[in-house]
Enzyme design. Structure first.
Site, PDB file in Angstrom:
ATOM      1  N   GLU A  18       0.824  -1.219   0.000  1.00 47.09           N
ATOM      2  CA  GLU A  18       0.000   0.000   0.000  1.00 47.09           C
ATOM      3  C   GLU A  18       0.855   1.266   0.000  1.00 47.09           C
ATOM      4  OE1 GLU A  18      -2.795  -0.260   3.207  1.00 47.09           O
ATOM      5  OE2 GLU A  18      -3.848  -1.955   2.338  1.00 47.09           O
TER       6      GLU A  18
ATOM      7  N   GLU B  95      -4.921  -8.674   0.705  1.00 38.63           N
ATOM      8  CA  GLU B  95      -5.673  -8.428   1.936  1.00 38.63           C
ATOM      9  C   GLU B  95      -7.147  -8.501   1.589  1.00 38.63           C
ATOM     10  OE1 GLU B  95      -4.574  -4.983   4.267  1.00 38.63           O
ATOM     11  OE2 GLU B  95      -2.434  -5.346   3.878  1.00 38.63           O
TER      12      GLU B  95
END
Length: 905
Positions: free
Chosen positions: A511, A593
């Site tokens: 991220e 995720e």
């Protein structure tokens, strides 16, 4: 393509039996043995917090931006736009002396760092041999200085677990380096130090390593005095606001002292690849890097034998193959690489259970000079073929293996960041029972012992190196040192880990803010992927993306498309699987995720939402008074989804390779949505290791042949008589019928994209709830729960009744509060007093309650919804019978017995 596992000989005490036998044989032949030795020095350290009073020497690695409390539960840069540079006001920072430690991992010699003259810190009392550290705390490693607490109740510290992990810490140990080490190379091997480690030996600055998660080696040879006492001092400077979760603090992994001949196999110097694999034979290629630390050229020979390893990682029988002897000429202070190959007949393949077995081998390389053995090096590996197919996903040894994975942070609950092999093994055992076959190491290099466990147990692993690049997520995270250290840190992790057969995929970032930076971000991505391919061309590289879109540049740089939450969709944003599939039809797509569902074990809130997924809001999934989250498993973080919604997206896009759920276990820090708490709510298993209801939802998905039905909630609700109390059932059955006190509540058949049975209008009445299920028209499983009585007694059950007395082996003892008939009382929260008798001690207690700020070492703990945990270890100085006792006011006591011995097989 297949794989490997590098390992050098390490020991806690004397040499291994095979090394002794080998030495004896060679000595009998008149051969002088100067083999390497790698000895744990993790026992008997002295520790203190803070620098010495009146310190005038600046021991900072570099200048950091100041931080401030923003008042919203977070810490931020006080000067967010200020550039961070080496202080030019006259203060000396240690950075120029530390940077040369990275040189072995910087490819371009022109970019190597030159160490300045001088000895910063040499005048500090703590590095001097004569300093009296008897008043310091005695510790054994691994050691986490913050886990004992106390918890910080006020302030913006929820993200980091409300434990005081930041600050300065000093460790000292006197090393007895034998006189026989004279003329040898001497190294300090550190598996992990949190963080900005700086090392002195005998008052001389050796070097250091800033990144707290990586393993590193320092050359002690110029500073060591063989045959004498050697004073080792290590300073750590763990910043505040350095992580989004609990990082821990201290020397939280093991440390080894390695001695070797001047001519030896280098650090992580063995690499095995198996480019051709079949059931009949496998090609095994070994690359061995030899270092010559001497002032003279050397001519050496290397011979390698391959052995099979048993399930515990021990060598078995005679060699199964060998690599022909090779010769090498090595210039002074230079390296040489030898490449050899052999054919392994009828290989025992490494693969994930239950359909495959995690078989392993070891290549034992013997280095000789003038007919004398000078080094021996072990490279562990596994033979397996991994393919990434954009339509099917991951294929292991010809079998399609859907990724049923979880994310885990590195803390071990009440034990903190200090690595413990038994605690990690227990986590993996619990996850394996759920059906997990894959683990993502979020978001940093793990302890090497954890990868040894995943190798041995057969888990597929995504190994990850960075959570941030140049753009920060917290004021003092890795972005401060990324420009100087990213190449060294990436190569160090890749070289250390590339032989592990469990690793199937490298992740270069998570991220990162550079997702949105167009060509600037893509340039960094390409550089890191290129490093991964250089160090290991056998595995693909990826970066986990949470907001990148298919038309952005960063996804073009990676081999595998890894999406965080975007597959199922974030909030109201449509799922992104189809867009990425259309843009990258030749790349595997997976969810790095998924879900980020939230819940507190055993906490059920009403009314229950009719939707399959929703955010946590006051009285809609969350209780703003107790800071608990409903265990109906329908709520998630604002950016996440329930498992039900995730699986619907996956099943509608069958090319998706699988998922890594956020998270397997609750972890310290990041307690969304209640930042006054100590730990997260996202785990399928709570912090103490007790499964939440979600465990059985995943078990039904991931182990579809397991016959069971799990009913929730419990059925003891004295205040809900006559009120609607929805009943949900988790099972892989496709049809079910629910009965309350013998009365049918209706028969339900799952429709497409439904993953649970829901009877949402059941009216509560005390008694019995029973479910009967069928699958494909055949009886499947039944389950019955009942209203239980008042708490009457306690029970204690040890997960292992026999442990080693080495001070590291652990027994996890579960406390239950029971009624008179032996049923767990589901809402019981009595205060429990734990005590212990015999050759052992209580390490920590816990209960899985994310809001409990009782310090972990406390022997007194409130039960949480009927359960609590006590963690016990043995006394290394004694063996015998340990008795753990639990007491609570008004309840019958309970005991558990554990036997300790010198070694447990």
């Amino acid at each position: 393509m297949t794989i490997i596992t590098t390992s050098r000989v390490r020991r806690l005490g004397g040499p291994s039996a095979w090394a002794i036998a080998l030495a004896g044989c060679l000595l009998a032949q008149g051969v002088v043995v100067q083999a390497r030795d790698s000895v744990s020095i993790s026992k008997d350290w002295r520790f203190t917090k803070g620098d010495p009073a009146g310190l005038t020497t600046d021991l900072r690695y570099d200048v950091r931006p100041p931080i401030e409390d923003t008042g919203d539960g977070k810490l931020a840069d006080a000067r967010p736009d200020a550039a961070v540079k080496v202080d030019d006001s006259g203060a000396k920072v240690l950075k120029p002396w530390i940077l040369p430690s990275a040189n072995p991992f910087i490819k371009d010699p022109a970019k190597h760092h030159t160490r300045p003259a001088g000895n910063p810190g040499g005048d500090v009392p703590y590095v001097q041999a004569g300093f009296d550290d008897s008043a310091w705390t005695h510790v054994d490693l691994p050691h986490d200085w913050a886990i004992a607490g106390p918890f910080i109740k006020d302030g913006p510290y929820g993200g980091m677990g409300r434990l005081p992990s930041w600050g300065i810490g000093w460790y000292r140990k006197t090393l007895d380096i034998p006189a026989s080490a004279k003329g040898q190379s001497i190294f300090l091997d550190v598996e992990g130090a949190m963080s900005y480690a700086t090392v002195w030996l005998n008052g001389k600055l050796v070097g250091g390593w800033p990144y707290g998660y990586n393993s590193f080696r320092l050359d002690l040879t110029p500073y060591a005095v063989p045959g004498g006492k050697n004073q080792l001092a290590i300073r750590l400077d763990n910043p505040a606001a350095s992580a989004r979760w609990y990082p821990g603090g201290g020397l939280y992994r093991d440390i080894y002292l390695t001695t070797a001949n001047k001519i030896h196999v280098g650090q992580w110097g063995g690499t095995v690849r198996t480019p051709k694999v079949s059931k009949d034979q496998a090609t095994v290629d070994l690359s061995l890097t030899l270092d010559n630390d001497s002032d003279s050229p050397a001519q050496v020979e290397v011979a390698t034998a391959l052995y099979a390893l048993d399930a515990k990682g021990k060598r078995t029988g005679r060699p199964v193959a060998s690599i022909a002897r090779q010769s090498a000429s090595i210039a002074p202070h230079a390296k040489a690489v030898l490449n050899g190959s052999t054919i392994l007949a009828n290989p025992r393949l490494w693969g994930p259970p239950p359909t495959q077995a995690p078989n392993r081998y070891v290549a034992v390389s013997t280095v000789t000079q003038g007919g004398k053995q000078i080094d021996s090096y072990e490279t562990r590996f596994g033979v397996r073929d991994i393919q990434f197919d954009p339509d099917k996903g991951v294929i292991v040894n010809g079998e399609h293996i859907p990724l049923r994975g979880i994310n885990n942070h590195h803390d071990l609950g009440a034990l903190g960041a200090a690595f413990n092999a038994r605690a990690a093994e227990r986590q993996l055992e619990i996850l394996r029972d759920m059906g997990t076959n894959a683990v993502r190491m979020s978001h940093n290099p793990p302890a090497p012992e954890l990868l040894e466990l995943t190798d041995r147990m057969g888990f597929l692993v995504m190994d990850e190196v960075f959570d941030s690049w140049e753009k920060k997520k917290t004021p003092h995270d890795f972005h401060l040192i990324f420009p100087d250290w990213h190449e060294a840190d990436a190569r160090a992790m890749l070289r250390r880990d590339r032989n592990h057969p469990s690793i199937i995929l490298w992740s270069i970032g998570n991220e990162v803010g550079e997702q949105y930076d167009g060509e600037a971000g893509a340039k960094i991505g390409r550089e890191l992927v290129a490093i991964a391919h250089e160090e290991d061309p056998t595995r693909p590289a990826t970066s986990a993306m949470n907001y990148a879109k298919a038309d952005m540049l960063l996804p073009t740089t990676v081999d595998v498309i890894s999406l965080n939450y975007q597959g199922a969709g974030i909030r109201g944003i449509v799922g992104q699987y189809p867009a990425f599939r259309a843009k990258f039809p030749d790349k595997v797509i997976l969810s790095t995720e998924s879900a980020s569902a939230l819940s507190s074990r055993g906490e059920y809130m009403f009314p229950v939402a009719g939707a399959i997924s929703g955010p946590v809001r006051p009285w809609s999934g969350g209780n703003p008074d107790t800071h608990q989250v409903s265990a109906y498993e329908l709520h998630a973080s604002d950016f996440g989804s329930s498992p039900d919604r995730v699986w619907a997206a996956d099943d509608q896009n069958p090319y998706v390779a699988g998922e890594f759920v956020w998270t397997g276990f609750d972890y310290l820090g990041e307690p969304t949505p209640y930042y006054t708490s100590r730990s997260s709510y996202s785990g399928i298993v709570d912090l103490a290791g007790f499964p939440k209801d979600r465990f059985w939802l995943y078990q039904a998905r991931w182990r579809p042949d397991l016959k069971f039905a799990h009913i929730l909630p419990h059925w003891t609700w004295p205040d809900r008589v006559g009120q609607i109390t929805p009943v949900h059932v988790f099972s892989s059955a496709d049809e079910g019928e629910l009965f309350v006190n013998g009365k049918s509540q209706g028969k339900i058949k799952k429709r497409d994209y439904e993953y649970r049975f829901r009877w949402d209008y059941v009216v509560y009445e005390p008694g019995e709830v029973k479910v009967v299920t069928w699958k494909k028209g055949q009886p499947w499983a039944t389950e019955t729960i009942r209203t239980v009585g008042e708490a009457a007694k306690l029970s204690l059950t040890a997960d292992r009744s026999a442990i080693a007395s080495d001070g590291r082996d652990l027994s996890f003892v579960t406390l239950k509060i029971l009624d008179k008939d032996g049923n767990v009382v589901p809402a019981a929260k009595q205060k429990i007093d734990f005590s212990i008798e015999g050759p052992g001690e209580i390490v920590a207690t816990d209960n899985g309650d994310p809001t409990d700020l009782t310090a972990f070492p406390s022997h007194q703990r409130d039960a949480f919804n009927g359960l609590a945990l006590v963690i016990v270890k043995g006394d290394p100085a004694r063996v015998g019978r340990i008795v753990v006792r639990a007491r609570a006011a008004g309840l019958a006591d309970a005991t558990a017995e554990i036997t300790t011995s010198k070694r447990v097989n």
